[in-house]
Design an enzyme around this catalytic site. Structure first.
Site, mmCIF file in Angstrom:
data_model
loop_
_atom_site.group_PDB
_atom_site.id
_atom_site.type_symbol
_atom_site.label_atom_id
_atom_site.label_comp_id
_atom_site.label_asym_id
_atom_site.label_seq_id
_atom_site.Cartn_x
_atom_site.Cartn_y
_atom_site.Cartn_z
ATOM 1 N N GLY A 73 0.863 -1.110 0.007
ATOM 2 C CA GLY A 73 -0.047 -0.104 -0.006
ATOM 3 C C GLY A 73 0.936 1.306 0.140
ATOM 4 O O GLY A 73 0.452 2.103 0.403
ATOM 5 N N ARG A 89 -4.945 -13.868 -1.620
ATOM 6 C CA ARG A 89 -6.348 -13.804 -1.133
ATOM 7 C C ARG A 89 -7.315 -13.566 -2.406
ATOM 8 O O ARG A 89 -6.612 -13.486 -3.525
ATOM 9 C CB ARG A 89 -6.414 -12.683 -0.260
ATOM 10 C CG ARG A 89 -6.114 -11.212 -1.236
ATOM 11 C CD ARG A 89 -6.327 -10.007 -0.214
ATOM 12 N NE ARG A 89 -6.177 -8.985 -0.966
ATOM 13 C CZ ARG A 89 -5.122 -8.141 -1.194
ATOM 14 N NH1 ARG A 89 -4.067 -8.659 -0.676
ATOM 15 N NH2 ARG A 89 -5.096 -7.183 -2.137
HETATM 16 C C1 MV4 Z 1 6.679 0.815 -8.478
HETATM 17 C C2 MV4 Z 1 6.179 2.127 -9.434
HETATM 18 C C3 MV4 Z 1 7.203 2.327 -10.306
HETATM 19 N N1 MV4 Z 1 8.518 1.700 -10.476
HETATM 20 N N2 MV4 Z 1 7.880 0.311 -8.661
HETATM 21 C C4 MV4 Z 1 2.939 1.293 -5.373
HETATM 22 C C5 MV4 Z 1 2.553 0.499 -4.413
HETATM 23 C C6 MV4 Z 1 3.434 -0.952 -4.576
HETATM 24 N N3 MV4 Z 1 2.655 -1.863 -4.626
HETATM 25 C C7 MV4 Z 1 4.158 -0.813 -5.734
HETATM 26 N N4 MV4 Z 1 4.079 0.736 -6.351
HETATM 27 C C8 MV4 Z 1 4.843 1.005 -7.211
HETATM 28 N N5 MV4 Z 1 5.794 0.438 -7.665
HETATM 29 C C9 MV4 Z 1 8.766 0.617 -9.723
HETATM 30 N N6 MV4 Z 1 10.103 -0.018 -9.768
HETATM 31 C C10 MV4 Z 1 4.987 2.652 -9.339
HETATM 32 C C11 MV4 Z 1 4.246 2.123 -8.013
HETATM 33 C C12 MV4 Z 1 2.996 2.821 -8.139
HETATM 34 C C13 MV4 Z 1 1.710 2.417 -8.241
HETATM 35 C C14 MV4 Z 1 1.839 0.801 -8.511
HETATM 36 C C15 MV4 Z 1 0.492 0.618 -8.662
HETATM 37 C C16 MV4 Z 1 -0.789 1.166 -8.599
HETATM 38 C C17 MV4 Z 1 -0.441 2.586 -8.296
HETATM 39 C C18 MV4 Z 1 0.506 3.091 -8.192
HETATM 40 C C19 MV4 Z 1 0.566 4.464 -7.805
HETATM 41 C C20 MV4 Z 1 1.855 5.043 -7.525
HETATM 42 C C21 MV4 Z 1 3.071 4.338 -7.678
#
Ligand code: MV4
Length: 451
Positions: free
Chosen positions: A164, A292
């Site tokens: 999250g 889940r």
């Molecule tokens: C990232 C990313 C960009 N690059 N990893 C946000 C929550 C976590 N589960 C992983 N996330 C992200 N990881 C890398 N290497 C961008 C996000 C991210 C994001 C991912 C999924 C859905 C919404 C998001 C909102 C902001 C950033």
């Protein structure tokens, strides 16, 4: 087959599980807190037992109370739903020890996938593409900086126990690396008592794409296509859809095959979700595995016509999956809007209280999953999600039209909701063109995104 299932959850997902039990001829037991005596799941189950006071820690999160209720009510299985104890490996283990079937994967797998850097390493070894970055855990900022330079800036610093968005920071260059690393690590120590970090290349404007997996005890692992969950606000999903506009049938098969490989690599069982980031060039990378059933599972149910909760119960009872990969046909387009008790204009502040009037939409291809009704009082103790509105139609354009029409019919009076915000998303031109990524809400609704 089970005689009786205890539903260790509340609200709409508890209602959803109780319905599946009833259709399968299985008795259901609801557990409820003192704040949930009038909640629909309490009223709808065959039997109900109070497990404690309103705070989750003393009721829905209290493992001993839930196990005691299961024994007292003579249930043979527990469905954990999502949230609460659903991804708690100790709880799954406790069920195993007490001879109660936990409807989900083994404690071992929950534990393994709960550790994100370990999951990442496992997937790398299984040949599943992951975001370029570290393979071994990182504990020190100096070591992290060295590795970040090799990866190339910008990088994403992530906590192994994170989720999250907690314990996650972007670093744009050498100058800001140390402070971001230490902040992310501090957040992780505070939130999860774990200082284990990993580092990935930062992916710009990705889509959040997740594949639904179902795996039985007989070695059958099937994927049910993807959900695009890019429309999020502060790591909370707002709207989900299937299929994803940006994925061709060829790419779907490739990603789906990869998701199946990921599940097989850990000997997965029951329902699971493989999360990918999809970049602008259609490269995809494994992010996390959720062990889940998820909030947005009805979107997959709409386009596949399978009942995922019934499949979960069948799998846990040792039955084989009712379908194989060749039966997987994605038909039409589905969208889900989450309706929450919150005030978008007041920074999405939760707004519990008395619902004085509800009217739900209907018609072909319209589904409403909810626990609310007229004169129901939304307690302040739990998640603010009130209702999921799911539409299914032959293509994306008609699904959007159906959702706009259904949202227009939905009436919830007495408390604030995000209904109008959902309407604004559907009216957005970029959304209508399918031009979405995880930056969609901050880009088009900056007024709703003050930090
Ligand atoms: C990232 C990313 C960009 N690059 N990893 C946000 C929550 C976590 N589960 C992983 N996330 C992200 N990881 C890398 N290497 C961008 C996000 C991210 C994001 C991912 C999924 C859905 C919404 C998001 C909102 C902001 C950033």
């Amino acid at each position: 087959m089970f005689n009786k299932i205890l539903v260790a959850n509340r609200g709409e997902i508890a209602v959803r599980i109780i319905r599946a039990c009833r259709e399968m001829g299985i008795k259901s037991v609801a557990v409820y807190s003192e704040a949930d005596r009038d909640c629909l799941h309490t009223l709808l189950a065959d039997e109900a037992i109070c497990i404690g006071p309103a705070p989750s820690g003393k009721s829905y999160l209290d493992m001993e109370r839930i196990i005691a209720a299961t024994v007292a009510m003579k249930a043979d299985a527990i469905h954990p739903g999502f949230g609460f104890l659903s991804e708690n490996a100790r709880f799954a283990e406790l069920c195993e020890k007490c001879n109660i079937t936990f409807i989900g994967p083994s404690a071992d797998i929950i534990h393994k996938m709960g550790n994100k850097s370990e999951a990442r390493k496992t997937m790398m070894e299984a040949g599943v593409p992951v975001v370029p970055g570290t393979k071994e855990p990182v504990y020190e900022a100096a070591k992290g900086l060295e590795l970040a330079k090799q990866i190339g800036f910008p990088v994403m610093i992530k906590a192994s126990s994170g989720g999250g968005g907690k314990g996650m920071r972007i670093s744009w260059g050498e100058e800001d690396f140390e402070s971001n690393f230490l902040n992310a690590q501090m957040e992780s120590v505070k939130g999860f008592s774990d200082d284990t970090m990993y580092i990935e290349k930062y992916i710009e404007k990705p889509r959040h794409i997740e594949f639904q997996i179902m795996a039985d005890k007989h070695g059958n692992v099937v994927h049910l296509g993807e959900r695009d969950c890019s429309i999020q606000r502060r790591h909370q999903k707002v709207l989900e859809e299937s299929p994803c506009q940006a994925i061709s049938q060829e790419l779907r098969e490739k990603m789906g095959e990869t998701a199946v490989r990921a599940a097989k690599a850990v000997g997965y069982e029951n329902a699971g979700t493989i999360e990918f980031l999809l970049d602008k060039n259609k490269n995809f990378y494994f992010m996390e595995m959720n062990t889940r059933i998820q909030v947005e599972h009805p979107v997959t149910e709409a386009v596949t016509d399978f009942d995922l909760i019934k499949e979960q119960i069948n799998i846990a009872a040792g039955r084989p999956l009712s379908f194989s990969q060749k039966d997987e046909v994605i038909r039409g387009h589905a969208i889900e809007c989450r309706i929450n008790a919150e005030a978008p204009e007041r920074n999405f502040m939760p707004c519990p209280g008395l619902i004085t009037n509800v009217h739900v939409p209907g018609g072909k291809g319209v589904r409403v999953d909810t626990h609310i009704y007229n004169n129901y009082k939304v307690p302040a103790n739990y998640d603010s999600m009130l209702l999921k509105l799911i539409v299914h139609s032959k293509d994306r354009a008609t699904a959007i039209a159906k959702m706009r029409s259904a949202l227009g019919e939905l009436v919830i009076e007495g408390i604030d909701t995000n209904l109008d915000f959902q309407y604004e998303i559907l009216n957005n031109e970029a959304f209508q063109e399918g031009d979405t990524d995880t930056g969609f809400i901050p880009r088009y609704f900056p007024e709703y995104c003050s930090e």
